[in-house]
Design a protein around this motif. Structure first.
Motif, PDB file in Angstrom:
ATOM      1  N   ARG A   1      29.683  -4.973  34.703  1.00  0.00           N
ATOM      2  CA  ARG A   1      30.747  -4.982  33.586  1.00  0.00           C
ATOM      3  C   ARG A   1      30.170  -4.481  32.472  1.00  0.00           C
ATOM      4  O   ARG A   1      28.904  -4.531  32.061  1.00  0.00           O
ATOM      5  N   LEU A   2      30.568  -3.109  32.162  1.00  0.00           N
ATOM      6  CA  LEU A   2      30.207  -2.572  30.964  1.00  0.00           C
ATOM      7  C   LEU A   2      31.092  -2.643  29.804  1.00  0.00           C
ATOM      8  O   LEU A   2      31.206  -1.691  29.026  1.00  0.00           O
ATOM      9  N   ARG A   3      31.582  -3.722  29.308  1.00  0.00           N
ATOM     10  CA  ARG A   3      32.258  -3.898  28.114  1.00  0.00           C
ATOM     11  C   ARG A   3      31.558  -4.298  27.002  1.00  0.00           C
ATOM     12  O   ARG A   3      32.004  -4.187  25.649  1.00  0.00           O
ATOM     13  N   ASP A   4      30.309  -4.326  27.182  1.00  0.00           N
ATOM     14  CA  ASP A   4      29.281  -4.446  25.988  1.00  0.00           C
ATOM     15  C   ASP A   4      28.974  -3.145  25.783  1.00  0.00           C
ATOM     16  O   ASP A   4      28.014  -2.488  26.145  1.00  0.00           O
ATOM     17  N   LYS A   5      29.647  -2.373  24.697  1.00  0.00           N
ATOM     18  CA  LYS A   5      29.473  -1.100  24.162  1.00  0.00           C
ATOM     19  C   LYS A   5      28.092  -0.894  23.550  1.00  0.00           C
ATOM     20  O   LYS A   5      27.349   0.158  23.705  1.00  0.00           O
ATOM     21  N   GLN A   6      27.605  -1.979  22.796  1.00  0.00           N
ATOM     22  CA  GLN A   6      26.208  -2.009  22.155  1.00  0.00           C
ATOM     23  C   GLN A   6      25.070  -1.671  23.186  1.00  0.00           C
ATOM     24  O   GLN A   6      24.162  -0.988  23.211  1.00  0.00           O
ATOM     25  N   GLY A   7      25.211  -2.866  24.225  1.00  0.00           N
ATOM     26  CA  GLY A   7      24.335  -2.524  24.983  1.00  0.00           C
ATOM     27  C   GLY A   7      24.187  -1.229  26.227  1.00  0.00           C
ATOM     28  O   GLY A   7      23.347  -0.781  26.526  1.00  0.00           O
ATOM     29  N   LEU A   8      25.320  -1.019  26.344  1.00  0.00           N
ATOM     30  CA  LEU A   8      25.617   0.444  27.090  1.00  0.00           C
ATOM     31  C   LEU A   8      24.958   1.462  26.257  1.00  0.00           C
ATOM     32  O   LEU A   8      24.417   2.518  27.002  1.00  0.00           O
ATOM     33  N   GLY A   9      25.233   1.573  25.037  1.00  0.00           N
ATOM     34  CA  GLY A   9      24.861   2.677  24.263  1.00  0.00           C
ATOM     35  C   GLY A   9      23.215   2.678  24.137  1.00  0.00           C
ATOM     36  O   GLY A   9      22.648   3.754  24.062  1.00  0.00           O
ATOM     37  N   ALA A  10      22.646   1.642  24.027  1.00  0.00           N
ATOM     38  CA  ALA A  10      21.277   1.358  24.048  1.00  0.00           C
ATOM     39  C   ALA A  10      20.649   1.840  25.236  1.00  0.00           C
ATOM     40  O   ALA A  10      19.474   2.510  25.393  1.00  0.00           O
ATOM     41  N   LEU A  11      21.365   1.647  26.287  1.00  0.00           N
ATOM     42  CA  LEU A  11      21.003   2.070  27.746  1.00  0.00           C
ATOM     43  C   LEU A  11      20.819   3.666  27.914  1.00  0.00           C
ATOM     44  O   LEU A  11      19.819   4.265  28.297  1.00  0.00           O
ATOM     45  N   PHE A  12      22.014   4.218  27.454  1.00  0.00           N
ATOM     46  CA  PHE A  12      21.989   5.846  27.547  1.00  0.00           C
ATOM     47  C   PHE A  12      20.876   6.318  26.360  1.00  0.00           C
ATOM     48  O   PHE A  12      20.321   7.438  26.806  1.00  0.00           O
ATOM     49  N   LEU A  13      20.410   5.731  25.331  1.00  0.00           N
ATOM     50  CA  LEU A  13      19.474   6.314  24.470  1.00  0.00           C
ATOM     51  C   LEU A  13      18.011   6.003  25.087  1.00  0.00           C
ATOM     52  O   LEU A  13      17.360   7.241  24.882  1.00  0.00           O
TER      53      LEU A  13
END
Length: 381
Positions: A323-335
């Motif tokens: 589930r990738l609705r958490d955009k803040q956590g997903l953006g941090a992962l890409f960083l």
């Protein structure tokens, strides 16, 4: 004209071919087993070319065939605990290198229930009872002492194990395996506690470890930062690590990164880590593959971007059924994974344009060798 008889010829008679004939005093009777004349090595070679179904039928011929075919078996999934506890397992299959005893550790009643619970780890018959709130089922497991005793029997009888799957083994049970099975390279532990992991310190050649802390509807063991730290200190040579249903935080992942410096692949399945754990991934200096499977979130509170760090050696990032609705956590992962060369989304939920926009920080905007894969099968945007 006189002809000499053949018996007086100067040419010596040819000797009989002993490889094609049998001695006269050992004739072959009509009911004699011709396979008895073959050595165990040749018979094992013949049986090894049969299919699994044919080998099962061959086991019923005689005790000799049963013993030889048992020696050909190298992997086994145990269903009957008494078969292990009595010592018959190692006698019947002396050359096992891969054993799974999880299903045998669960007490299942086949007579009183027609309901079968299937999971990717185990498939068992369950006993249901009805209350005011509906149907309930509580799994029953063998006791820790019983499991440790069986594990000790297994370790003494199968010393050449290379892969083993255990459930409910304590520190003592792991110690038996570590002392006897020196060639063990892959271990999977289900339903264990933090302190049970102290037994991992005895394994010298362990390279692959899968730790299953909690499985919904089956068992709910808690693996916290304490267990992750014990794991990291006891298994410094790990190459692959998979954590399923584990809890923890920044400290546990940091300990893994600092102690397991050879770690190349990390898989997180349905994790329950506290916020801020993503920043600890930068301590995994040699991490090449990072996988997320069936995760409800990535990081609920990743913190400021300047403290996240990055995994410079990372080559592949995979997100499967997440589930990738958490955009803040997903953006941090890409960083954190900005150096990744291959990015894979498979059967994920919550993807939108902003999700792909956050992925632009990865190296594919300037690296011609970057590979992006997207599986649209059963994917929800």
């Amino acid at each position: 004209m006189n002809l000499s008889p053949l018996s007086n010829s100067n040419k010596p008679p040819s000797e009989p071919d002993e490889t094609l004939t049998l001695e006269s005093h050992n004739p072959i009777s009509a009911g004699q087993d011709l396979f008895f004349l073959l050595s165990d090595k040749i018979l094992a070679l013949i049986l090894s070319n049969l299919t699994k179904r044919q080998q099962i039928s061959a086991c019923l011929v005689c005790k000799r065939w049963l013993k030889i075919s048992g020696g050909l078996q190298t992997s086994l999934r145990l269903l009957d605990w008494d078969f292990l506890d009595s010592g018959r397992l190692s006698y019947r299959f002396p050359n096992l290198v891969d054993v799974d005893i999880v299903q045998a550790c669960i007490i299942s009643n086949r007579n009183n229930s027609g309901v079968c619970l299937s999971d990717k780890f185990v498939s068992i018959h369950v006993d249901l009872f009805i209350s005011d709130n509906g149907l309930f089922w509580k799994p029953e497991f063998l006791g820790a002492r019983v499991i440790d005793r069986g594990v000790r029997v297994l370790a003494q009888g199968c010393r050449n194990l290379r892969r083993l799957v255990l459930l409910g083994a304590s520190e003592d049970g792991l110690g038996y395996i570590a002392n006897e099975c020196l060639a063990l390279q892959e271990l999977e532990l289900c339903s264990c506690t933090d302190l049970d992991l102290k037994g991992l310190a005895g394994f010298r050649n362990l390279q692959i470890l899968k730790l299953v802390g909690s499985v919904n509807g089956l068992y709910g063991s808690v693996i916290s930062d304490i267990g992750l730290t014990i794991l990291a200190q006891g298994c410094p040579r790990l190459l692959k690590l998979e954590l399923v249903g584990c809890e923890g935080s920044y400290d546990g992942i940091k300990a893994i990164g600092q102690c397991c410096q050879m770690l190349e692949e990390l898989t997180l399945c349905d994790h329950n880590f506290e916020g801020g754990w993503l920043a600890a991934l930068s301590y995994c200096m040699n991490l090449k593959t990072l996988k997320f499977q069936s995760c409800k979130f990535i990081d609920p509170s990743p913190g400021p971007d300047e403290y996240l760090g990055s995994c410079l050696a990372l080559e592949e990032l995979r997100l499967e059924r997440c589930r990738l609705r958490d955009k803040q956590g997903l953006g941090a992962l890409f960083l954190v994974c900005e150096a990744v060369r291959e990015l894979v989304f498979e059967d994920c939920w919550g993807l939108d344009n902003n999700s792909f926009g956050a992925a632009s920080i990865c190296r594919y905007d300037y690296d011609p060798f970057f590979m992006f894969k997207l599986s649209v099968h059963s994917m929800t945007f």
